[in-house]
Enzyme design. Structure first.
Site, PDB file in Angstrom:
ATOM      1  N   LYS A   1      10.265   3.263 -10.704  1.00  0.00           N
ATOM      2  CA  LYS A   1      11.291   4.174 -10.201  1.00  0.00           C
ATOM      3  C   LYS A   1      11.599   3.722  -8.775  1.00  0.00           C
ATOM      4  O   LYS A   1      10.687   3.415  -8.000  1.00  0.00           O
ATOM      5  CB  LYS A   1      10.742   5.594 -10.187  1.00  0.00           C
ATOM      6  CG  LYS A   1      11.715   6.622  -9.649  1.00  0.00           C
ATOM      7  CD  LYS A   1      11.067   8.022  -9.702  1.00  0.00           C
ATOM      8  CE  LYS A   1      11.966   9.055  -9.068  1.00  0.00           C
ATOM      9  NZ  LYS A   1      13.271   9.188  -9.743  1.00  0.00           N
TER      10      LYS A   1
ATOM     11  N   LYS B   1      10.075  -5.489 -10.049  1.00  0.00           N
ATOM     12  CA  LYS B   1       9.147  -6.089  -9.076  1.00  0.00           C
ATOM     13  C   LYS B   1       8.261  -7.131  -9.736  1.00  0.00           C
ATOM     14  O   LYS B   1       7.924  -7.019 -10.918  1.00  0.00           O
ATOM     15  CB  LYS B   1       8.261  -5.000  -8.460  1.00  0.00           C
ATOM     16  CG  LYS B   1       9.027  -4.058  -7.546  1.00  0.00           C
ATOM     17  CD  LYS B   1       8.171  -2.913  -7.050  1.00  0.00           C
ATOM     18  CE  LYS B   1       7.185  -3.337  -5.979  1.00  0.00           C
ATOM     19  NZ  LYS B   1       6.536  -2.129  -5.377  1.00  0.00           N
TER      20      LYS B   1
ATOM     21  N   GLY C   1       5.451 -10.426   0.301  1.00  0.00           N
ATOM     22  CA  GLY C   1       6.485 -10.833   1.256  1.00  0.00           C
ATOM     23  C   GLY C   1       7.881 -10.393   0.843  1.00  0.00           C
ATOM     24  O   GLY C   1       8.875 -10.999   1.244  1.00  0.00           O
TER      25      GLY C   1
ATOM     26  N   ARG D   1      -7.091  -7.657   2.465  1.00  0.00           N
ATOM     27  CA  ARG D   1      -7.281  -8.505   3.652  1.00  0.00           C
ATOM     28  C   ARG D   1      -6.950  -7.689   4.890  1.00  0.00           C
ATOM     29  O   ARG D   1      -6.498  -6.556   4.786  1.00  0.00           O
ATOM     30  CB  ARG D   1      -6.336  -9.701   3.569  1.00  0.00           C
ATOM     31  CG  ARG D   1      -4.906  -9.215   3.401  1.00  0.00           C
ATOM     32  CD  ARG D   1      -3.870 -10.279   3.549  1.00  0.00           C
ATOM     33  NE  ARG D   1      -2.574  -9.825   3.083  1.00  0.00           N
ATOM     34  CZ  ARG D   1      -1.712  -9.111   3.774  1.00  0.00           C
ATOM     35  NH1 ARG D   1      -2.011  -8.732   5.010  1.00  0.00           N
ATOM     36  NH2 ARG D   1      -0.553  -8.744   3.278  1.00  0.00           N
TER      37      ARG D   1
ATOM     38  N   ASN E   1      -3.679  -4.254  -0.399  1.00  0.00           N
ATOM     39  CA  ASN E   1      -3.884  -5.553   0.237  1.00  0.00           C
ATOM     40  C   ASN E   1      -5.361  -5.714   0.560  1.00  0.00           C
ATOM     41  O   ASN E   1      -5.959  -4.866   1.218  1.00  0.00           O
ATOM     42  CB  ASN E   1      -3.046  -5.672   1.506  1.00  0.00           C
ATOM     43  CG  ASN E   1      -1.575  -5.829   1.179  1.00  0.00           C
ATOM     44  OD1 ASN E   1      -1.213  -6.534   0.235  1.00  0.00           O
ATOM     45  ND2 ASN E   1      -0.727  -5.167   1.922  1.00  0.00           N
TER      46      ASN E   1
ATOM     47  N   LEU F   1      12.532   4.726  -5.289  1.00  0.00           N
ATOM     48  CA  LEU F   1      12.624   5.920  -4.441  1.00  0.00           C
ATOM     49  C   LEU F   1      13.670   5.638  -3.369  1.00  0.00           C
ATOM     50  O   LEU F   1      13.638   4.584  -2.737  1.00  0.00           O
ATOM     51  CB  LEU F   1      11.266   6.240  -3.822  1.00  0.00           C
ATOM     52  CG  LEU F   1      10.128   6.450  -4.834  1.00  0.00           C
ATOM     53  CD1 LEU F   1       8.799   6.628  -4.136  1.00  0.00           C
ATOM     54  CD2 LEU F   1      10.411   7.650  -5.719  1.00  0.00           C
TER      55      LEU F   1
HETATM   56  P1  ADP Z   1       5.454  -6.912  -1.139  1.00  0.00           P
HETATM   57  O1  ADP Z   1       4.047  -7.062  -1.664  1.00  0.00           O
HETATM   58  O2  ADP Z   1       6.372  -7.989  -1.583  1.00  0.00           O
HETATM   59  O3  ADP Z   1       5.496  -6.641   0.338  1.00  0.00           O
HETATM   60  P2  ADP Z   1       5.572  -4.062  -1.811  1.00  0.00           P
HETATM   61  O4  ADP Z   1       5.249  -3.601  -3.176  1.00  0.00           O
HETATM   62  O5  ADP Z   1       4.520  -3.869  -0.763  1.00  0.00           O
HETATM   63  O6  ADP Z   1       6.017  -5.608  -1.871  1.00  0.00           O
HETATM   64  O7  ADP Z   1       6.915  -3.392  -1.308  1.00  0.00           O
HETATM   65  C1  ADP Z   1       7.510  -3.773  -0.071  1.00  0.00           C
HETATM   66  C2  ADP Z   1       8.614  -2.820   0.302  1.00  0.00           C
HETATM   67  O8  ADP Z   1       9.638  -2.798  -0.712  1.00  0.00           O
HETATM   68  C3  ADP Z   1       8.171  -1.367   0.433  1.00  0.00           C
HETATM   69  O9  ADP Z   1       7.611  -1.066   1.689  1.00  0.00           O
HETATM   70  C4  ADP Z   1       9.510  -0.672   0.214  1.00  0.00           C
HETATM   71  O10 ADP Z   1      10.321  -0.759   1.354  1.00  0.00           O
HETATM   72  C5  ADP Z   1      10.167  -1.500  -0.875  1.00  0.00           C
HETATM   73  N1  ADP Z   1       9.822  -0.970  -2.212  1.00  0.00           N
HETATM   74  C6  ADP Z   1       8.897  -1.453  -3.084  1.00  0.00           C
HETATM   75  N2  ADP Z   1       8.810  -0.693  -4.200  1.00  0.00           N
HETATM   76  C7  ADP Z   1       9.709   0.303  -4.055  1.00  0.00           C
HETATM   77  C8  ADP Z   1      10.112   1.435  -4.873  1.00  0.00           C
HETATM   78  N3  ADP Z   1       9.563   1.682  -6.049  1.00  0.00           N
HETATM   79  N4  ADP Z   1      11.067   2.262  -4.362  1.00  0.00           N
HETATM   80  C9  ADP Z   1      11.640   2.028  -3.154  1.00  0.00           C
HETATM   81  N5  ADP Z   1      11.316   0.979  -2.362  1.00  0.00           N
HETATM   82  C10 ADP Z   1      10.361   0.135  -2.786  1.00  0.00           C
END
Ligand code: ADP
Length: 442
Positions: free
Chosen positions: A200, A157, A163, A290, A288, A202
């Site tokens: 990890k 990530k 987004g 905001r 977040n 999930l």
């Molecule tokens: P963004 O800020 O780009 O929206 P997020 O960290 O909020 O990213 O993650 C967005 C979505 O990506 C989560 O709601 C989930 O569906 C998926 N996701 C992110 N991290 C994980 C993880 N460690 N395991 C499984 N799904 C994940």
């Protein structure tokens, strides 16, 4: 109290903020691009000012033009809405330097939470459970160890991510290097920051988030959860509150932890802590700083106007409610209405030739479109949000189905029928769905 607010946004959220301002007796300034001259937020504001050509980069992201607009119109507050500059630390800082009130948290909090690695550290320190992760991806030994410890799959990530960009899921260890490199490249392109980390992955979690509200005097309340597991390409499509799977005990446990963490850092305004929820365990992902697109479902079940509260908090007012005053009643669902092709999901801008929006008890439409309006091709394809409220989930779904049926938008493609199909499916109706729902839905 703030007297005049410049709304640094467009579309439904600009209207949402404008309505809160009206009720508080605050004057409004709309900004717009050349493409948005006839947009509803421009028509409804007390004053409006053009900040640049159609492209978002030249208008809604144009900090010098927006600050000039605020100075020229004597605005003493700026509300950023969501998206655009809402989580831009430099924007908040510049506004503070101009003695204008940024309606959001202090710029230092935007900075900490804008980096997901730092945000997870803060939460770790405050005993909020986080997704197990590895921050240093430069050392292959450490990566091997991490994978040995937690097992595959893992997800790469972007630290500055948003987004759904800059993410790669890795199922086999020989894919890790490529995944890191391609996530880095995407992160650099999207956020001008190529820092990535591992987590990890999930496999069957729900996305559950907790809404918080804090004033400048150390008072914090939590406003329950939203289940945002219906997503496409990691982007939310349908949200609801409360989540069908959460018990009162679980809700209280996680809410108390969130409240403590937010208090500890002296956070002000509205904010959301996003979690994955699997096997009755919460794992913090990010915060977040905001207002969220999906804030209306929380407003419907708590009866609290989050935008008004946000403006009051930014004005230095004390919260008028305590945690004991807050209760969640009934059920609310939000469907994001997008101008897009229902199967390919390709955006579908163009002129709305016929428009009729649903109404009746428990139906709320947050949208800025109207008959004859042309959806411009330059911005996000979300053209509105349909929100329903009822005493219980079953009635809320039936009401949403009825409201979607009533909704007429002609001239462009929308996802209205897709929403109907989703909410009428057995899996959605069971409430027991996870973030993989859309990948298997047809
Ligand atoms: P963004 O800020 O780009 O929206 P997020 O960290 O909020 O990213 O993650 C967005 C979505 O990506 C989560 O709601 C989930 O569906 C998926 N996701 C992110 N991290 C994980 C993880 N460690 N395991 C499984 N799904 C994940």
């Amino acid at each position: 109290m703030i007297k005049k607010i410049l709304i640094a946004n467009r579309g439904e959220i600009a209207l949402r903020v404008l309505r809160a301002c009206r009720e508080l007796g605050i004057k409004t300034v709309a900004i717009h691009s050349e493409a948005d001259e006839s947009a509803m937020h421009v028509r409804m504001a007390d004053e409006s000012i053009c900040v640049g050509p159609a492209s978002a980069q030249s208008s809604y992201l144009n900090i010098p033009a927006i600050i000039t607009a605020a100075t020229l119109t004597n605005a003493d507050g700026i509300h950023p809405g969501y998206g655009f500059l809402s989580e831009n630390q430099r924007f908040a800082e510049i506004i503070e330097e101009h003695n204008i009130k940024f309606i959001g948290p202090h710029s230092s909090h935007i900075k900490i939470m804008g980096n997901k690695i730092d945000a997870k550290k803060v939460m770790d320190e405050n005993k909020v459970p986080t997704v197990p992760g590895l921050n240093d991806v430069t050392d292959n030994k450490k990566i091997e160890q991490f994978i040995d410890n937690i097992g595959l799959p893992v997800i790469v990530k972007a630290a500055s991510g948003g987004g759904g960009k800059g993410m790669r899921v890795v199922f086999k260890s020989d894919e890790i290097e490529n995944a890191i490199n391609s996530a880095k490249a995407e992160a650099k392109k999207s956020f001008n920051d190529d820092k990535v980390y591992l987590e990890k992955f999930l496999t069957t979690p729900k996305h559950i988030e907790i809404q918080i509200l804090a004033d400048a005097h150390g008072n914090v309340v939590t406003l329950g959860e939203r289940d945002c597991s219906i997503q496409r390409k990691h982007q939310k499509l349908i949200e609801e509150s409360p989540s069908e799977l959460l018990t009162d005990k679980k809700r209280k446990e996680i809410s108390d932890l969130c409240k403590k963490a937010v208090s500890a850092i002296g956070y002000e305004g509205v904010g959301t802590l996003e979690f994955l929820y699997e096997n009755e365990n919460f794992y913090f992902m990010e915060m977040n700083t905001r207002l969220q697109v999906e804030h209306p479902v929380t407003e419907m079940v708590t009866g609290i106007d989050l935008v008004k509260q946000q403006i009051l908090a930014a004005s230095g007012e004390k919260l008028t409610m305590t945690q004991e005053d807050i209760s969640m009643k009934g059920h609310s669902i939000e469907c994001r209405i997008n101008a897009e092709h229902p199967e390919s999901f390709i955006p579908s801008p163009g002129k709305i030739t016929q428009y009729h929006q649903p109404g009746g008890l428990g139906v709320r439409v947050d949208s800025a479109v109207y008959q004859g309006y042309s959806v411009p091709p330059h911005y996000d394809s979300m053209i509105g949000k349909l929100i329903t409220y009822a005493d219980n989930r079953k009635e809320c779904i039936a009401r949403m189905n009825r409201a979607l049926e009533e909704y007429v938008i002609m001239g462009i493609n929308t996802n209205i029928q897709l929403h109907q199909k989703i909410i009428m499916s057995d899996e959605f109706q069971s409430g027991n769905y996870d973030i993989n729902f859309m990948s298997t839905f047809n």
